[in-house]
Design a protein around this motif. Structure first.
Motif: not given
Lengths: 374, 374, 374, 374
Positions: A154-157, A234-252, B210-214
């Motif tokens: 249900v989530g990835f960081r 770039e020194d920094l890279a931040h991102a919001l992620l959406r997986f094909r399965s619908g899972v949401r995540g972040t990356l930094a 990005d907000i989400h209700t799992e």
């Protein structure tokens, strides 16, 4: 292929790591296909000749094309700076060689597309050196997920932080240039996170990125501003992620994160548990499960042990840590088994292209300031 | 104001926390303005009367308006569910009372705007209960930053994860409803992160959320789907941040993060060092500085001690931990000093409104799928 | 000696660890004396022949005396069970070979005395495989102490806990027998602690021990009591220590400590600081110094990095962990440099004898229930 | 006894801790016997009067005998320096009062014997302030052991290290004198360990100690040697332990352990698991169990939560830490319930005497250099 002839291009940081693994894989694993250390190339004869002796290669050259052309070479290992990957890989493929290339694939998305297409057409096998994937702890995370130990994901960081450019006074270098380094915290570092996310969670479908160069000018090696230059990567890279399965995540990812040395860390949130990992403690996996007596709940620190394959091939002592170099040995076993038809190779150029699509999607998204599908 | 008359509305989780602090502040700090526990209100006479006795209040009522109207009450403390904050605060302000309100301000941004405007017009003092800010470890982080211990700030990462709704089988409750809870992981949890970011880094200028209700449907308390309902409040909130100073950051909050119990954690990246913190180990601050012999570099775990004010008022033993409830005692000292004119109160309703603008900006950004300036 | 001819006896757990190091030392360190993998011996021809191929030895035998007698062998490496060390070492010394022997030296103190005396008389060089000493983190601890980073040493605490015999239902084995294993938690494990104490603190002068066999009978491999037997080797060893310098310390070792996998941990208390270490996190050293602003005091977690020699030879990435096997590579570099006259070898048989005097002193003390000078 | 009248002697470090608990126990627990804060005593009228107001006592005095003699006082709480405990406790008992005395009981073993005997004869109730025992995490450890979670106990390790006298330049003080402090790292600190060992493991039967004063002379407050003096109390205390059950253990305590602030740490080794704890992270219990899939084994970090009673009375949020002062609140609940006949009080003077027998046994053993039965 009864035995695998290796040709190595580049003998620096990762080139040495390759050489260590080539020499270690037999004594470590025993029952692996034989490899022959045929030829290596580096820029000067002095280095090439010295490394050839140290690394136990049969021949050496100052021309990487000699490696590609060598009839005894079955697979060309590319460990040169990123800007050279494309040309070398395409030449190797053109010569009908298999390719074992360090990440990232090239500087641009087009590089990756071209490389993947060439390999596909030529029917050669490829493997990209995402060595963190071959950690028994990471493989165990995969097994836990597949076994349902944390339920549905249900989530990835994901985080990848180091501090090698954290000092604003470090001078301008090739790492600052797009034409040499391609990218920085995103393309050179965060790609590892994407490789892990794809392996453990599944494909990423859309990204919203924000990349930034904090120290955007660096002095020259003489300390003067005029001999320095504008930093393009770039020194920094931040991102919001959406997986094909619908899972949401972040990356930094950051290369200016003081105190972080190899902080490739991630969390996988599940419907019944969680797994976390930090490469700085690469022999530990943290697992929480909503199971049994709540009074005994908590994160369990799982120390890698022979029960987590193939840890026991490296050392038979539970909790007797493996190291960074050992990951490459496991990767080379995978390479040898793949080249001899015992298993499929992953991540190959197709998998690598999928990773690059995410990375370049983040870059584009950051410029366009909108979500990008990848 | 020679002494401060307190009127407390709500005696549940945070109401009790308030009451503990009111009773403890004198014995703990000694030299603080006197407070009088005048009146408390809760919904039933049984509860109100019992709590009044336990908490040592002089009077009690089942009507919160009695608290607001009480002439001996100088400050009205609001610890009721979020949906009630607005009405109570406005009534208190209208009655000329100072207001001490638990976070968040209300359900909507308009609530916060109205509350701030009313307080401004009435000239009453306000304080919002962002108690995590009053941790000596957090105050020490502020002092370190102000002293330049980590140089110029170059990055922020914030997390607030708990698992109180991680179980998909937990039944539908008021927390699932917008009209009662307002928001979830964003408004109820991430607001703490914003309060810390504003305190330690400075104002946030733009957000991409990005907000989400799992778990978007929950069964009823009888376990049936039909007695349950659609969950309106978010389980997850992720955001990219840009501070007014140009600093970039990320924010992630989840109420379905198994194993996390009070994981209010943050990292502040500086040009010469880094500070990190996790509320689950609330007596520890981690500090890295690029200073001195590199062979001795590393994160230093600073255990809270009397040298970190006002820790020593709570216990004089270094490393003798303080607890969650102690944070509220420090907050109440601040309240009393503020109400008696010894210092300005922060975060007051203006500060709280700035926090709400970020929170509601993230919500809007998530819907519109674009960056929002706040 | 232009190059060093190695003869290896035993190819099990530590034999393989040796072989990995022999193969890795050249590629890893580059500028080390050449070694030749001449001959190995193991009990069956099948194993010896297979290991010889995997480990890249030139010859193999089922008779260890062939190794000792081989004219091309300069140093005999002994990795067999403890009960065999004495005979093999004495034979190698008798043949004029240098000896590289895994710890402990033998089963009895007399074994160690005889081995040290034989080596002394023959003038051969010796090295005992206390590989934990060769960790860059441990070497850094030594450098810190020598630099006065923690002032004068005022205390030592040592622990070595594992759980390989923690299960009371594990069957009777050679580890339970004095004539095969010699000792248990004391002689096989705690000797590592003594090697570290001697290296970092100085010689131990007196001991007061308490050893104990908790699971004093074990069933046979068929699960029956009659096919099992009485356990003769100790599960636990506790001791009070007095160093020659006057420093006091403690030592505790257990092979029945559930959850401990390689918990070789120690604390060195100094008059101005402290250093602690745990082998389960072998890339970390914890350092506290009473220096500078007390508000910033705390234990600093120092991640091993190239600045901690010879870490950078293994990997050039700070915080890119080294592993258990890498320690043996560093030890083999030391061996090669010692055999070629570039440095003195430690711990040699004299140092090993000093360690054994402590170990056997603890055993005697435990029986006599009095302090024993060693 | 319908309500409990408290008389407090001493208002310093622990006196304040008592006062905080007396004020907090009602609001925190609700359903506890009422207490009345009758009278406190301290040396000067200024302090006594100020503390009386802050701590909400009805009366105050500069003569502790007024507390003992006060007819409204049911229990006399003694928080004065150790040298005064005996006289005050005996006077209180003589006056028919119950006694709540901070540890240790007195300076000598005879003090403890006399105090226990007096209480026994008078039939008054007693409680000794070993507040670390009242931690929900410690109570949970007890429950886990009783539930068989780690099987049969097979080992104990205890540590109590601080650094309050680690600086060799700290001046001579009352802590250095036997006639004022009694003992140091042993009697003042290690007694806590013994209280925990007795609670969790069972009675200690024999000890072998080694105590030592590292900094055996200290300068005077003017920095001169002549105004200083010889330190009579020990800096370090090490001991081997044998429990009545046959379990072996170790104990180590230091007041010169730089970096340790409240490192009251212990390990309980069981036949099927292990529990460890460190007071510096007082909301965490580490549990290992040899149970289920070995690939998931590891130490589980259990964060204190309402499920661990009586945590939930203090805060209802899982993982919302409690602090050092909260332990005293739990102790006072126990006191009130004990005095009103709802439960037996532990550790009372009999239990305390058993602890003192161990402590003084260690001291004697250290002098005599032999095992001592206690």
């Amino acid at each position: 292929m009864a035995s695998v002839g290796i040709g190595l291009i580049g003998t620096g940081y990762m080139g040495k790591c390759h050489a260590l693994a080539y020499n270690a894989v037999g004594p470590t694993f025993g029952d692996v296909p034989e490899l022959r250390l045929e030829i290596l190339a580096d820029r000067t004869d002095e280095i090439a000749s010295q490394r050839s002796a140290e690394f136990r290669f049969a021949r050496h050259s100052t021309d990487w094309r000699d490696v590609v052309a060598d009839p005894k070479v079955d697979v060309v290992a590319i460990t040169t700076p990123n800007a050279l990957h494309r040309e070398m890989a395409l030449a190797a493929i053109d010569a009908g060689k298999h390719v074992y290339c360090e990440k990232p694939m090239g500087l641009s998305l087009q590089d990756a597309i071209d490389m993947a297409e060439a390999a596909r057409r030529a029917g050669v096998k490829t493997l990209i050196g995402y060595n963190y994937l071959h950690n028994p702890a990471v493989l165990h995370a995969k097994a836990l997920i597949d076994d349902g130990a944390i339920g549905r994901i249900v989530g990835f960081r994901g985080f990848f932080d180091e501090d090698y450019l954290a000092d604003p006074d470090l001078p301008y270098s090739w790492r600052c240039r797009v034409d040499e380094a391609g990218t920085g915290a995103l393309g050179d570092m965060a790609c590892h996170l994407v490789s892990i996310a794809h392996f453990l969670v599944g494909p990423i479908a859309a990204v919203m990125g924000d990349i930034h160069t904090e120290h955007d000018h660096r002095v020259g090696t003489d300390g003067s501003a005029q001999s320095g230059g504008a930093v393009e990567t770039e020194d920094l890279a931040h991102a919001l992620l959406r997986f094909r399965s619908g899972v949401r995540g972040t990356l930094a990812s950051s290369r200016i994160a003081w105190g972080r040395k190899n902080h490739l860390a991630w969390e996988i949130h599940g419907s019944t548990g969680m797994i976390t990992f930090d490469q700085e403690q690469m022999n530990e996996l943290m697992l929480f499960r909503n199971d049994g007596d709540p009074a005994r709940h908590g994160f369990t620190r799982i120390l890698s042990a022979p029960v987590h394959r193939p840890f026991g091939q490296i050392t038979s002592g539970s909790g007797h840590s493996i190291g960074f170099n050992d990951l490459k040995i496991v990767e080379v076993v995978h390479l040898l088994r793949g080249l001899t038809g015992q298993q499929d190779l992953h991540p190959d150029f197709e998998d690598g292209l999928a990773i690059e699509r995410v990375i370049h999607g983040i870059a584009r998204s950051s410029v366009d300031q909108r979500w990008v599908e990848v």
